[in-house]
Design a protein around this motif. Structure first.
Motif, short mmCIF file in Angstrom:
data_model
loop_
_atom_site.label_atom_id
_atom_site.label_comp_id
_atom_site.label_asym_id
_atom_site.label_seq_id
_atom_site.Cartn_x
_atom_site.Cartn_y
_atom_site.Cartn_z
N LYS A 90 38.05 53.85 53.21
CA LYS A 90 37.66 55.01 52.40
C LYS A 90 37.99 54.78 50.92
O LYS A 90 37.29 55.27 50.04
CB LYS A 90 38.36 56.27 52.91
N ASP A 91 39.05 54.01 50.67
CA ASP A 91 39.45 53.71 49.29
C ASP A 91 38.37 52.89 48.58
O ASP A 91 37.96 53.23 47.46
CB ASP A 91 40.78 52.96 49.31
N ILE A 92 37.87 51.83 49.23
CA ILE A 92 36.85 51.00 48.58
C ILE A 92 35.51 51.73 48.52
O ILE A 92 34.77 51.62 47.55
CB ILE A 92 36.72 49.62 49.26
N VAL A 93 35.20 52.52 49.55
CA VAL A 93 33.94 53.29 49.54
C VAL A 93 33.94 54.28 48.37
O VAL A 93 32.93 54.42 47.66
CB VAL A 93 33.74 54.02 50.89
N LYS A 94 35.08 54.92 48.14
CA LYS A 94 35.18 55.86 47.02
C LYS A 94 34.98 55.15 45.68
O LYS A 94 34.26 55.64 44.80
CB LYS A 94 36.56 56.54 47.05
N LEU A 95 35.60 53.97 45.53
CA LEU A 95 35.46 53.20 44.30
C LEU A 95 34.00 52.77 44.09
O LEU A 95 33.47 52.84 42.98
CB LEU A 95 36.36 51.96 44.35
N LEU A 96 33.35 52.36 45.17
CA LEU A 96 31.95 51.96 45.09
C LEU A 96 31.06 53.13 44.70
O LEU A 96 30.21 53.02 43.81
CB LEU A 96 31.50 51.39 46.44
N GLU A 97 31.22 54.25 45.38
CA GLU A 97 30.31 55.39 45.18
C GLU A 97 30.53 56.10 43.85
O GLU A 97 29.56 56.54 43.22
CB GLU A 97 30.48 56.38 46.34
N LYS A 98 31.79 56.18 43.42
CA LYS A 98 32.09 56.94 42.21
C LYS A 98 31.94 56.12 40.93
O LYS A 98 31.57 56.67 39.88
CB LYS A 98 33.53 57.49 42.27
N GLN A 99 32.23 54.82 41.02
CA GLN A 99 32.28 54.03 39.77
C GLN A 99 31.43 52.76 39.77
O GLN A 99 30.64 52.55 38.85
CB GLN A 99 33.75 53.70 39.46
N LEU A 100 31.56 51.93 40.80
CA LEU A 100 30.92 50.63 40.74
C LEU A 100 29.40 50.69 40.90
O LEU A 100 28.66 50.08 40.13
CB LEU A 100 31.52 49.69 41.79
N LEU A 101 28.91 51.43 41.89
CA LEU A 101 27.46 51.52 42.10
C LEU A 101 26.73 52.23 40.95
O LEU A 101 25.68 51.75 40.51
CB LEU A 101 27.15 52.18 43.44
N PRO A 102 27.26 53.35 40.43
CA PRO A 102 26.56 53.99 39.31
C PRO A 102 26.44 53.10 38.07
O PRO A 102 25.50 53.24 37.29
CB PRO A 102 27.44 55.22 39.01
N ALA A 103 27.39 52.16 37.91
CA ALA A 103 27.38 51.29 36.73
C ALA A 103 26.70 49.94 37.00
O ALA A 103 26.53 49.14 36.08
CB ALA A 103 28.82 51.03 36.26
N ALA A 104 26.29 49.70 38.26
CA ALA A 104 25.78 48.38 38.65
C ALA A 104 24.45 48.05 38.00
O ALA A 104 23.58 48.91 37.86
CB ALA A 104 25.64 48.31 40.16
N ARG A 105 24.30 46.80 37.61
CA ARG A 105 23.04 46.31 37.05
C ARG A 105 22.01 46.16 38.17
O ARG A 105 22.35 45.91 39.32
CB ARG A 105 23.25 44.95 36.37
N TYR A 106 20.74 46.25 37.78
CA TYR A 106 19.62 46.04 38.68
C TYR A 106 19.65 44.60 39.20
O TYR A 106 19.90 43.67 38.44
CB TYR A 106 18.32 46.30 37.91
N GLY A 107 19.44 44.40 40.49
CA GLY A 107 19.41 43.05 41.04
C GLY A 107 20.60 42.76 41.93
O GLY A 107 21.04 43.62 42.71
#
Length: 244
Positions: free
Chosen positions: A104-121
């Motif tokens: 849940k810790d990594i999923v939260k980091l992915l959903e809240k911060q990493l995925l919204p900032a991720a580059r296309y590709g």
């Protein structure tokens, strides 16, 4: 004045070498919070390696204790609970809580911060695949309604990653092949469908192995692709036997 980004990465690399994965996570989270959620390739890989090792240890522990619990339960008279069985179940539930917290810790980091900032590709494919992986791990040991919810979230993440990979990544790209492998494992392990797992693995394997093998096998990305193709092939053989 706090440490620079380069210094945080250096400490994370040292921590990874020393197998102190909580420290790796801490350093990368500091980078996200204080510098940028758009991680460079080395930072992203350090984060992935840290969570993979943290969860692999707990998943292996869970499998061992779960097997011991089933063995003990088979020796216990129906309708009764021995002290040993109760203690084993208590340990299994403790491991489940720890594993759920990490996932849940990594999923939260992915959903809240990493995925919204991720580059296309590749970056978006990489993070969406990670999201699918950790929801899959949650589904592996969850029960009933919760299991189905985690499985559906994992499926949606894999579908999103796969669609994006088809549009943006070469068929022999290791991130795309790694996604296909893990998506196939999802169908086999979570959905209990070796047929769909085989179909996905075969569609990713056919036509790609020859293209990849004709390239420079010493290049790091080609080596990665070849290793994943071998895993796809091994799983195809096992799953095909199950269907037969």
């Amino acid at each position: 004045m706090g440490p620079s980004r380069a210094e945080l990465v250096l400490v994370a690399e040292l921590a990874a070498e020393a197998e102190r994965y909580d420290d790796v996570v801490s350093q990368i989270k500091t980078i996200v919070a204080e510098f940028d959620a758009r991680l460079v390739n080395d930072e992203r890989n350090l984060l992935s390696i840290a969570y993979k090792n943290k969860t692999n240890t707990l998943r292996n522990s869970w499998r061992i204790v779960d097997t011991l619990e089933k063995m003990q339960a088979s020796r216990t008279a129906p309708g009764t609970t021995t002290r040993q069985l109760a203690l084993i179940r208590q340990q299994r539930k403790k491991i489940e809580r720890e594993l759920a917290n990490v996932c849940k810790d990594i999923v939260k980091l992915l959903e809240k911060q990493l995925l919204p900032a991720a580059r296309y590709g590749e970056e978006r494919v990489f993070y969406s695949k990670m999201r699918g992986d950790y929801y899959r791990y949650l589904a592996e040991f969850a029960h009933e309604v919760e299991r189905e919810w985690y499985a559906e979230e994992s499926l949606n993440a894999y579908k999103h990653a796969y669609k994006h990979a088809m549009q943006t990544l070469d068929s022999g790209h290791p991130t795309r092949l790694g996604l296909a492998l893990n998506f196939a494992v999802f169908y086999h392990d979570v959905r209990k469908s070796p047929e769909r797992a085989c179909h996905l693995a075969k569609s990713s394997f056919d036509g790609r192995s020859y293209a990849v093998m004709s390239l420079d096998s010493e290049a790091p990305t080609i080596r990665d692709s070849l290793q994943i193709l071998q895993l796809l092939k091994d799983d195809l053989v096992l799953w095909s036997k199950e269907i037969q």
